[in-house]
Design a protein around this motif. Structure first.
Motif: not given
Length: 327
Positions: A140-159
């Motif tokens: 949302k605009t006007g927000s401050r938040y944290t997120a965690e991301m994962w990217t698979r080594g072969d590029g076929k999936e993200r989370a």
């Protein structure tokens, strides 16, 4: 009698040096120098250690300054920089990064492993809700938040997992090079700057922007989203430094860390920055700032100039075995 006459009279009373006198004096001087014992290397080493110690004190002093920032300043993205932080041009920064990377080993995940990144986000409260702000892809605009991301080594999936959430949202990776920043794609990029530039031109040829602008945008996206290894990161800095309309400036990131921003401007009046640690050359974060002077209709034109639209701080990075794991 004037002063010059007095000097001449005094000089006439002194016997003038003859050539033989000068030769003898020179021989005595050379003999004395040759007989001096050589300077021991230990002294020079002590001087180096003392210099490094002084540098360490300076860096620690800078950290203390960062920690004294107010929460309000950090949340608003206010920037300033200490006097000790040296900033050269982008070319010099790239040269230093290349030298530092030469002694490092690039580590990439296996195809079945994942790159983990935790980021802290801030978006301006002055944004209209309908404005899509890359690269968040949500929030949302006007927000401050944290997120965690994962990217698979072969590029076929993200989370992805947002702050406070327990659910990990997975999605398939894409093949479009404009949207690929996964380890497999990064490993395919050449490390030699001229070859890297040609590859990036090819990968961005379908983007409806001038060639140099498309390349710079791709580089900024790779640095921010892709977590490139040291040698590739240095090569990207080098290519970026050779493009027009690229500058550097001392700034602080969203967490108050001191860094150097490498920036370009787009046609919508946005200054796009990636913020680099000037000592390790790793990414600290990124910002989009409205600076005005749009060359095309801009969804940000109602914002005041200097408004930080989005600020991102990279909190931690690592390689893990599965999405949901933390280093």
């Amino acid at each position: 009698m004037n002063d010059l006459d007095m000097v001449r009279d005094l000089r006439s009373e002194v016997r003038q040096s003859e050539t033989n006198d000068l030769h003898r004096a020179r021989r005595r001087m050379l003999t004395a120098v040759a007989s001096e014992p050589p300077v021991r290397p230990v002294r020079r080493m002590v001087l180096r250690v003392a210099t490094m110690g002084a540098l360490g004190v300076t860096i620690m002093t800078g950290v203390t300054v960062v920690q004294s920032l107010g929460t309000d300043d950090r949340e608003r993205g206010i920037t300033s920089a200490p006097a000790w932080l040296s900033v050269a041009n982008a070319e010099t920064l790239a040269t230093h990064a290349t030298a530092a990377a030469a002694g490092q080993t690039d580590i990439y995940p296996r195809a079945d492993q994942w790159v983990y990144v935790k980021r802290d986000y801030y978006t301006s409260p002055k944004l209209m809700p309908e404005v899509v702000v890359p690269p968040i892809g949500g929030g949302k605009t006007g927000s401050r938040y944290t997120a965690e991301m994962w990217t698979r080594g072969d590029g076929k999936e993200r989370a992805r997992r947002n702050e406070g959430g327990k659910t990990i949202k997975r999605r398939q990776g894409g093949e479009d090079p404009r949207l690929r920043f996964d380890p497999a794609y990064l490993r395919s990029l050449p490390l030699e700057p001229s070859a890297l530039l040609e590859r990036l031109k090819k990968d961005t040829s379908v983007i409806p922007l001038p060639e140099a602008r498309a390349v710079s945008r791709q580089i900024l996206s790779i640095l921010q989203e892709g977590v490139p290894a040291a040698r590739l990161r240095a090569a990207l800095y080098t290519v970026l430094s050779q493009l027009d309309d690229v500058g550097v400036e001392k700034v602080r990131d969203l967490l108050g860390r001191q860094g150097v921003a490498i920036y370009t401007h787009d046609d919508e009046g946005i200054r796009q920055e990636v913020i680099i640690d000037p000592n390790t050359f790793v990414l600290l974060g990124a910002r989009h700032i409205y600076v005005g002077g749009a060359k095309s209709p801009s969804p940000y034109s109602e914002l005041p100039e200097g408004e930080v639209i989005i600020s991102v701080a990279q909190v931690s990075v690592g390689i893990v075995d599965d999405a949901g794991d933390v280093p």
